[in-house]
Design a protein around this motif. Structure first.
Motif, PDB file in Angstrom:
ATOM      1  N   GLU A 230      61.949  73.686 -15.817  1.00  0.00           N
ATOM      2  CA  GLU A 230      60.663  74.054 -15.200  1.00  0.00           C
ATOM      3  C   GLU A 230      59.554  73.097 -15.665  1.00  0.00           C
ATOM      4  OE1 GLU A 230      59.765  75.909 -12.817  1.00  0.00           O
ATOM      5  OE2 GLU A 230      57.604  75.737 -13.143  1.00  0.00           O
ATOM      6  N   ALA A 231      59.661  72.605 -16.906  1.00  0.00           N
ATOM      7  CA  ALA A 231      58.630  71.692 -17.420  1.00  0.00           C
ATOM      8  C   ALA A 231      58.605  70.375 -16.628  1.00  0.00           C
ATOM      9  CB  ALA A 231      58.867  71.409 -18.898  1.00  0.00           C
ATOM     10  N   GLN A 232      59.729  70.021 -16.009  1.00  0.00           N
ATOM     11  CA  GLN A 232      59.769  68.769 -15.218  1.00  0.00           C
ATOM     12  C   GLN A 232      59.215  69.042 -13.816  1.00  0.00           C
ATOM     13  OE1 GLN A 232      64.039  68.255 -16.319  1.00  0.00           O
ATOM     14  NE2 GLN A 232      63.474  66.116 -16.577  1.00  0.00           N
ATOM     15  N   ASN A 233      57.992  69.496 -13.777  1.00  0.00           N
ATOM     16  CA  ASN A 233      57.450  69.975 -12.499  1.00  0.00           C
ATOM     17  C   ASN A 233      56.997  68.866 -11.550  1.00  0.00           C
ATOM     18  OD1 ASN A 233      55.249  69.375 -14.068  1.00  0.00           O
ATOM     19  ND2 ASN A 233      54.005  71.080 -13.329  1.00  0.00           N
ATOM     20  N   ASP A 234      57.204  67.606 -11.943  1.00  0.00           N
ATOM     21  CA  ASP A 234      56.996  66.533 -10.961  1.00  0.00           C
ATOM     22  C   ASP A 234      58.316  66.172 -10.273  1.00  0.00           C
ATOM     23  OD1 ASP A 234      58.138  65.490 -13.251  1.00  0.00           O
ATOM     24  OD2 ASP A 234      57.113  63.564 -13.097  1.00  0.00           O
ATOM     25  N   LYS A 235      59.408  66.884 -10.656  1.00  0.00           N
ATOM     26  CA  LYS A 235      60.719  66.615 -10.053  1.00  0.00           C
ATOM     27  C   LYS A 235      61.360  67.877  -9.480  1.00  0.00           C
ATOM     28  CE  LYS A 235      61.437  62.324 -12.092  1.00  0.00           C
ATOM     29  NZ  LYS A 235      60.467  62.341 -13.154  1.00  0.00           N
ATOM     30  N   ARG A 236      61.144  69.004 -10.123  1.00  0.00           N
ATOM     31  CA  ARG A 236      61.861  70.215  -9.723  1.00  0.00           C
ATOM     32  C   ARG A 236      61.368  70.750  -8.362  1.00  0.00           C
ATOM     33  NH1 ARG A 236      57.447  72.418  -9.419  1.00  0.00           N
ATOM     34  NH2 ARG A 236      56.492  73.966 -10.796  1.00  0.00           N
ATOM     35  N   PHE A 237      62.205  71.578  -7.764  1.00  0.00           N
ATOM     36  CA  PHE A 237      61.899  72.148  -6.443  1.00  0.00           C
ATOM     37  C   PHE A 237      60.806  73.209  -6.551  1.00  0.00           C
ATOM     38  CE2 PHE A 237      62.657  75.642  -3.427  1.00  0.00           C
ATOM     39  CZ  PHE A 237      62.559  74.965  -2.225  1.00  0.00           C
ATOM     40  N   PHE A 238      59.893  73.187  -5.566  1.00  0.00           N
ATOM     41  CA  PHE A 238      58.873  74.239  -5.478  1.00  0.00           C
ATOM     42  C   PHE A 238      58.975  74.949  -4.117  1.00  0.00           C
ATOM     43  CE2 PHE A 238      54.784  76.179  -4.762  1.00  0.00           C
ATOM     44  CZ  PHE A 238      54.274  76.501  -6.010  1.00  0.00           C
ATOM     45  N   GLU A 239      58.921  74.184  -3.003  1.00  0.00           N
ATOM     46  CA  GLU A 239      58.971  74.753  -1.645  1.00  0.00           C
ATOM     47  C   GLU A 239      59.185  73.619  -0.644  1.00  0.00           C
ATOM     48  OE1 GLU A 239      55.151  76.687  -1.115  1.00  0.00           O
ATOM     49  OE2 GLU A 239      54.078  74.805  -1.065  1.00  0.00           O
ATOM     50  N   ALA A 240      59.117  73.936   0.652  1.00  0.00           N
ATOM     51  CA  ALA A 240      59.128  72.921   1.726  1.00  0.00           C
ATOM     52  C   ALA A 240      60.428  72.116   1.794  1.00  0.00           C
ATOM     53  CB  ALA A 240      57.924  71.983   1.594  1.00  0.00           C
ATOM     54  N   ALA A 241      61.565  72.806   1.814  1.00  0.00           N
ATOM     55  CA  ALA A 241      62.858  72.109   1.938  1.00  0.00           C
ATOM     56  C   ALA A 241      62.986  71.444   3.308  1.00  0.00           C
ATOM     57  CB  ALA A 241      63.997  73.108   1.760  1.00  0.00           C
ATOM     58  N   TRP A 242      63.643  70.288   3.320  1.00  0.00           N
ATOM     59  CA  TRP A 242      64.004  69.641   4.589  1.00  0.00           C
ATOM     60  C   TRP A 242      65.312  68.888   4.369  1.00  0.00           C
ATOM     61  CZ3 TRP A 242      62.472  70.383   9.380  1.00  0.00           C
ATOM     62  CH2 TRP A 242      62.874  69.486  10.375  1.00  0.00           C
ATOM     63  N   LYS A 249      74.932  60.118   4.577  1.00  0.00           N
ATOM     64  CA  LYS A 249      74.536  60.831   3.344  1.00  0.00           C
ATOM     65  C   LYS A 249      73.539  61.935   3.688  1.00  0.00           C
ATOM     66  CE  LYS A 249      76.382  58.034   0.130  1.00  0.00           C
ATOM     67  NZ  LYS A 249      77.468  58.476  -0.749  1.00  0.00           N
ATOM     68  N   TYR A 250      73.555  62.974   2.879  1.00  0.00           N
ATOM     69  CA  TYR A 250      72.642  64.106   3.071  1.00  0.00           C
ATOM     70  C   TYR A 250      71.406  63.899   2.192  1.00  0.00           C
ATOM     71  CZ  TYR A 250      76.676  66.260   5.286  1.00  0.00           C
ATOM     72  OH  TYR A 250      77.742  66.526   6.112  1.00  0.00           O
ATOM     73  N   TYR A 251      70.238  63.919   2.816  1.00  0.00           N
ATOM     74  CA  TYR A 251      68.968  63.725   2.106  1.00  0.00           C
ATOM     75  C   TYR A 251      68.234  65.063   2.071  1.00  0.00           C
ATOM     76  CZ  TYR A 251      69.275  58.585   2.422  1.00  0.00           C
ATOM     77  OH  TYR A 251      69.644  57.273   2.301  1.00  0.00           O
ATOM     78  N   PHE A 252      68.135  65.626   0.873  1.00  0.00           N
ATOM     79  CA  PHE A 252      67.394  66.875   0.691  1.00  0.00           C
ATOM     80  C   PHE A 252      66.009  66.515   0.157  1.00  0.00           C
ATOM     81  CE2 PHE A 252      66.013  70.421  -2.009  1.00  0.00           C
ATOM     82  CZ  PHE A 252      66.039  71.440  -1.074  1.00  0.00           C
ATOM     83  N   SER A 253      64.959  66.872   0.907  1.00  0.00           N
ATOM     84  CA  SER A 253      63.599  66.564   0.458  1.00  0.00           C
ATOM     85  C   SER A 253      62.815  67.865   0.328  1.00  0.00           C
ATOM     86  CB  SER A 253      62.921  65.565   1.399  1.00  0.00           C
ATOM     87  OG  SER A 253      63.069  65.952   2.739  1.00  0.00           O
ATOM     88  N   TYR A 254      61.763  67.848  -0.496  1.00  0.00           N
ATOM     89  CA  TYR A 254      61.094  69.093  -0.875  1.00  0.00           C
ATOM     90  C   TYR A 254      59.758  68.785  -1.541  1.00  0.00           C
ATOM     91  CZ  TYR A 254      62.910  67.540  -5.355  1.00  0.00           C
ATOM     92  OH  TYR A 254      63.181  66.774  -6.457  1.00  0.00           O
ATOM     93  N   SER A 255      58.935  69.819  -1.625  1.00  0.00           N
ATOM     94  CA  SER A 255      57.647  69.675  -2.313  1.00  0.00           C
ATOM     95  C   SER A 255      57.783  70.140  -3.764  1.00  0.00           C
ATOM     96  CB  SER A 255      56.576  70.509  -1.614  1.00  0.00           C
ATOM     97  OG  SER A 255      55.431  70.606  -2.425  1.00  0.00           O
ATOM     98  N   THR A 256      57.061  69.460  -4.655  1.00  0.00           N
ATOM     99  CA  THR A 256      57.031  69.883  -6.067  1.00  0.00           C
ATOM    100  C   THR A 256      55.848  70.813  -6.328  1.00  0.00           C
ATOM    101  OG1 THR A 256      55.700  67.977  -6.723  1.00  0.00           O
ATOM    102  CG2 THR A 256      58.109  67.719  -6.797  1.00  0.00           C
TER     103      THR A 256
END
Ligand code: FUB
Length: 339
Positions: A230-242, A249-256
């Motif tokens: 959770e401390a790595q909050n510039d990398k971990r998932f928050f919301e907005a999956a795409w 290849k599968y590209y999973f993108s998201y908001s932090t």
């Protein structure tokens, strides 16, 4: 020895960064743009932001949206059409409040609109509505999708025709209340060194209105295969999956979320694991950052939003810009403002 430097009375003021693209529409506020190409035309499924007068808080109560409008255009840069109300909250029998970020899919000769909204117990669920036209109007099912929860559904069609829904969002999106797909009203956010809460995926049934199997967590890992804390909050998932696919290849993108990046991670299966690769979009004006990535006539585009028109976090405007890949398949990060 002394040196005399010429002194000037002119004070240099740093130029205000200018946006790289302009709002696609300015007569209504729109956000969270999920873009698709249907029948050769571009359709954008956004949230419809309004000034509801609800005070701002960390749960996002000020995002109190009541309906959806679908936008369409023939080409990027062309005229945009607001197709009017596609679905209103009053026509969703189980809905309580807050119509958040939607997405759409086409199958079985039908267009499906997927949307998160709080039910009458104030718990976010994901609903589905159908139409014979991509722009609606849509008719909502009587109940939310069984087994669905939290927010921000993104529906992806794989090359074999299988559809998957990616979803989830922490804080106001309530994902912290769900462990092993079971609801706990007191479910708390994770602490710094704990593993960050993971996004979710479910395969859709052929009827597109139900999950074909259990909701699964998606492993988002660093280059050593380790999940983020959770401390790595510039990398971990928050919301907005795409989800999108590029060169197999599968590209999973998201908001932090609280650090405001759109990041991406790459995997070999729609279920992951996905290895973190970097930033797609640097923070934009406004607290939220939410996007979609789509190929249109051989070029790739990033749809996103900021608050250029209003200056207010809950009154956003959707935009689009071209996205570029490097030869190794990594994405060239977008900075939405230039000085
Ligand atoms: O639009 C409401 C919420 O704000 C969305 O569901 C989140 O992704 C954030 O953009």
């Amino acid at each position: 020895e002394s040196t005399t430097e010429a002194k000037s009375d002119t004070v240099k003021v740093a130029a205000k960064p200018q946006p790289i693209s302009q709002p696609l529409i300015s007569d209504i506020y729109t956000a969270d743009p999920s873009a698709h190409v249907f029948n050769g035309k571009i359709y954008i499924y956004p949230s419809h932001d309004i000034e509801a007068g609800v005070p701002e808080n960390d749960n996002g109560d000020h995002f109190d949206m009541r309906d959806y409008h679908i936008l369409s255009m023939d080409s990027v840069g062309g005229a945009i059409t607001d197709n009017g109300v596609a679905l209103g909250i009053k026509d969703i029998p189980w809905a309580g409040r807050q119509l958040w970020a939607p997405d759409a899919a086409f199958a079985n000769g039908t267009y499906y609109l997927y949307f998160p909204v709080k039910d009458k117990q104030d718990v976010f669920r994901i609903g589905v509505a159908t139409s014979k036209k991509p722009e609606g109007p849509f008719v909502a099912e009587k109940n939310p999708i069984k087994g669905s929860y939290s927010i921000d559904p993104a529906v992806f069609k794989d090359d074999d025709g299988t559809f998957y829904m990616y979803f989830g969002g922490i804080w106001g999106g309530q994902l912290q209340r769900w462990n092993n797909n079971t609801y706990d009203a007191n479910g708390a956010l994770r602490k710094g060194e704990e593993q960050a809460i993971l996004p979710r995926v479910a395969k859709l049934s052929k009827d597109m209105k139900s999950f074909a199997d259990d909701v699964k967590e998606i492993k988002l890992v660093d280059e050593n295969g380790k999940t983020f804390t959770e401390a790595q909050n510039d990398k971990r998932f928050f919301e907005a999956a795409w989800m999108h696919k590029y060169n197999g290849k599968y590209y999973f993108s998201y908001s932090t979320g609280d650090t405001h990046f759109i990041n991406y991670a790459i995997g070999d299966s729609p279920y992951g694991p996905f290895t973190y690769k970097g930033v797609v979009l640097h923070p934009v004006e406004g607290w939220t950052n939410h996007h979609s990535i789509v190929e249109i006539k051989g070029k790739w585009y990033l749809f996103y939003h900021d608050v250029q028109l209003s200056g207010k976090t809950h009154l956003r405007n959707v935009k689009v810009t071209e996205l570029h890949y490097n030869p190794d398949g990594t994405i060239q990060p977008v900075t939405a403002y230039v000085t």
